[in-house]
Design a protein around this motif. Structure first.
Motif, PDB file in Angstrom:
ATOM      1  N   ALA A 173       6.682   5.016   0.863  1.00 34.24           N
ATOM      2  CA  ALA A 173       5.253   5.307   0.796  1.00 34.24           C
ATOM      3  C   ALA A 173       4.794   5.693  -0.603  1.00 34.24           C
ATOM      4  CB  ALA A 173       4.903   6.431   1.769  1.00 34.24           C
ATOM      5  N   ALA A 174       5.688   5.567  -1.613  1.00 34.65           N
ATOM      6  CA  ALA A 174       5.380   6.067  -2.958  1.00 34.65           C
ATOM      7  C   ALA A 174       5.385   4.954  -3.995  1.00 34.65           C
ATOM      8  CB  ALA A 174       6.380   7.149  -3.353  1.00 34.65           C
ATOM      9  N   ARG A 175       4.731   5.220  -5.127  1.00 38.94           N
ATOM     10  CA  ARG A 175       4.738   4.311  -6.271  1.00 38.94           C
ATOM     11  C   ARG A 175       5.855   4.649  -7.254  1.00 38.94           C
ATOM     12  NH1 ARG A 175      -0.606   5.044  -9.351  1.00 38.94           N
ATOM     13  NH2 ARG A 175       0.334   3.442 -10.673  1.00 38.94           N
ATOM     14  N   ASP A 180       1.355   8.679  -4.969  1.00 36.46           N
ATOM     15  CA  ASP A 180       1.563   8.154  -6.318  1.00 36.46           C
ATOM     16  C   ASP A 180       2.933   8.564  -6.842  1.00 36.46           C
ATOM     17  OD1 ASP A 180      -1.004   6.865  -6.808  1.00 36.46           O
ATOM     18  OD2 ASP A 180      -1.852   8.885  -6.804  1.00 36.46           O
ATOM     19  N   SER A 202       0.845  -1.179   0.000  1.00 40.99           N
ATOM     20  CA  SER A 202       0.000   0.000   0.000  1.00 40.99           C
ATOM     21  C   SER A 202       0.889   1.241   0.000  1.00 40.99           C
ATOM     22  CB  SER A 202      -0.907   0.009   1.228  1.00 40.99           C
ATOM     23  OG  SER A 202      -0.143   0.065   2.414  1.00 40.99           O
ATOM     24  N   THR A 203       0.414   2.277  -0.669  1.00 42.78           N
ATOM     25  CA  THR A 203       1.193   3.514  -0.749  1.00 42.78           C
ATOM     26  C   THR A 203       0.305   4.697  -0.380  1.00 42.78           C
ATOM     27  OG1 THR A 203       0.667   3.812  -3.098  1.00 42.78           O
ATOM     28  CG2 THR A 203       2.694   2.614  -2.573  1.00 42.78           C
ATOM     29  N   GLU A 204       0.947   5.743   0.104  1.00 45.37           N
ATOM     30  CA  GLU A 204       0.250   6.982   0.412  1.00 45.37           C
ATOM     31  C   GLU A 204       0.426   8.015  -0.691  1.00 45.37           C
ATOM     32  OE1 GLU A 204       1.874   8.305   4.069  1.00 45.37           O
ATOM     33  OE2 GLU A 204       1.246   6.533   5.201  1.00 45.37           O
ATOM     34  N   LEU A 224      11.385   1.756  -6.473  1.00 46.46           N
ATOM     35  CA  LEU A 224      10.542   2.684  -7.220  1.00 46.46           C
ATOM     36  C   LEU A 224      10.964   2.767  -8.685  1.00 46.46           C
ATOM     37  CD1 LEU A 224      10.176   5.843  -4.934  1.00 46.46           C
ATOM     38  CD2 LEU A 224       8.584   3.970  -5.226  1.00 46.46           C
TER      39      LEU A 224
END
Length: 305
Positions: free
Chosen positions: A134-136, A6, A2-4, A158
């Protein structure tokens, strides 16, 4: 996972002072009377990418070094007003700034204050790791702290994009960015042979896609070994300032790319966003929204059938 976020945008926060001039290049004169005036506003490459991504509905977080100065206050206000999360690392040399001379046709000449950047500038490793976790995806501006963050971003797993701007294809400073990114944007402005440079980036680096923007001549897309010309899009209003058009192109492209769209469609999204950016005066911080971009891109696709 899960990410917060994008897209984590690294670097490129600063303030531009916009000076409208009667022509470019500007002939020597003792003085000029300037209209519509001289305006200072937050908005350099990373700011514009973060603004564009946010307007397109992508969750965006911006990381950069800022000074405790009036320019830093302008950058913080821009992010606060547009709801863009910002992590500001103290910058001892102050917030980056530039002067942009803008001609009547919207073309610009940028003068960057090099005293606001130091080779020793760094982002704290723990900050980069935490935000990356926390990123895509990460979009990296070509500044010193971002160069040293590249290995940390790769370790995090990433995907990475970068914009080499007006690289000449030879300056070694740009190579770490060019070879570490999955998506590479650059301008054809300083390139003798854009196709050769694009293929060299793809052959030596990680890039799956290379895009060379060419202003009113559109853009060139290299994907899976095929070079495709992407026509320019007619702006929806008069062109007043081309500053930020390349950053808008990157934002539009990334909207499609992160959604798994075909690279040609992604580039059309970028062309639509870039054309819109050219119609935004220096006194405003604005970017095209997702609904308008998708509608305009659909119209263009229909016209090509």
């Amino acid at each position: 996972m899960s990410t917060e976020t994008d897209v984590l945008v690294l670097g490129g926060a600063g303030v531009d002072t916009i000076v409208h001039v009667p022509e470019l290049p500007l002939p020597y004169a003792d003085s000029y009377m300037i209209r519509p005036g001289i305006n200072s506003r937050a908005g350099q490459s990373g700011d514009f990418v973060a603004l564009g991504l946010t307007a397109l509905g992508l969750r965006t977080h911006h990381l950069d070094m800022l000074g405790d100065d009036p320019e830093g206050d302008l950058v913080r206000a821009l992010h606060r007003d547009h709801g863009i999360p910002l992590t500001a690392v103290p910058g001892p040399a102050g917030t980056k700034r530039a002067v942009n001379l803008v001609g009547p046709d919207g073309r610009r000449l940028s003068l960057y204050d090099d005293t606001r950047s130091r080779e020793a500038d760094r982002f704290p490793e723990e900050t980069v790791r935490a935000l990356a976790a926390a990123a895509r995806h990460a979009h990296v501006v070509i500044t010193h702290p971002c160069a040293h963050a590249l290995p940390l971003l790769r370790e995090s797993g990433l995907t990475v994009s970068t914009d080499l701007h007006n690289w000449d294809g030879a300056n070694p400073y740009h190579e770490p960015f060019a070879l570490a990114a999955d998506v590479v944007f650059l301008s054809t402005t300083a390139l003798v042979d854009h196709e050769r440079t694009m293929r060299d980036i793809a052959a030596r680096g990680r890039a799956r896609v290379v895009v060379a923007t060419a202003g009113a001549d559109g853009a060139h897309l290299l994907s899976a070994g095929t070079l495709t010309h992407i026509p320019a899009v007619t702006p929806p209003a008069p062109v007043v300032d081309s500053n930020g058009a390349g950053d808008a192109f990157a934002s539009g492209f990334l909207l499609g790319w992160l959604n798994g769209e075909d690279p040609v469609r992604c580039a059309r999204y970028g062309a639509v966003a870039g054309a819109y950016a050219c119609t935004v005066p220096a006194t405003r911080a604005d970017a095209i929204g997702r609904t308008e971009l998708l509608a305009r891109a659909a119209e263009l696709a229909g016209a090509l059938v």
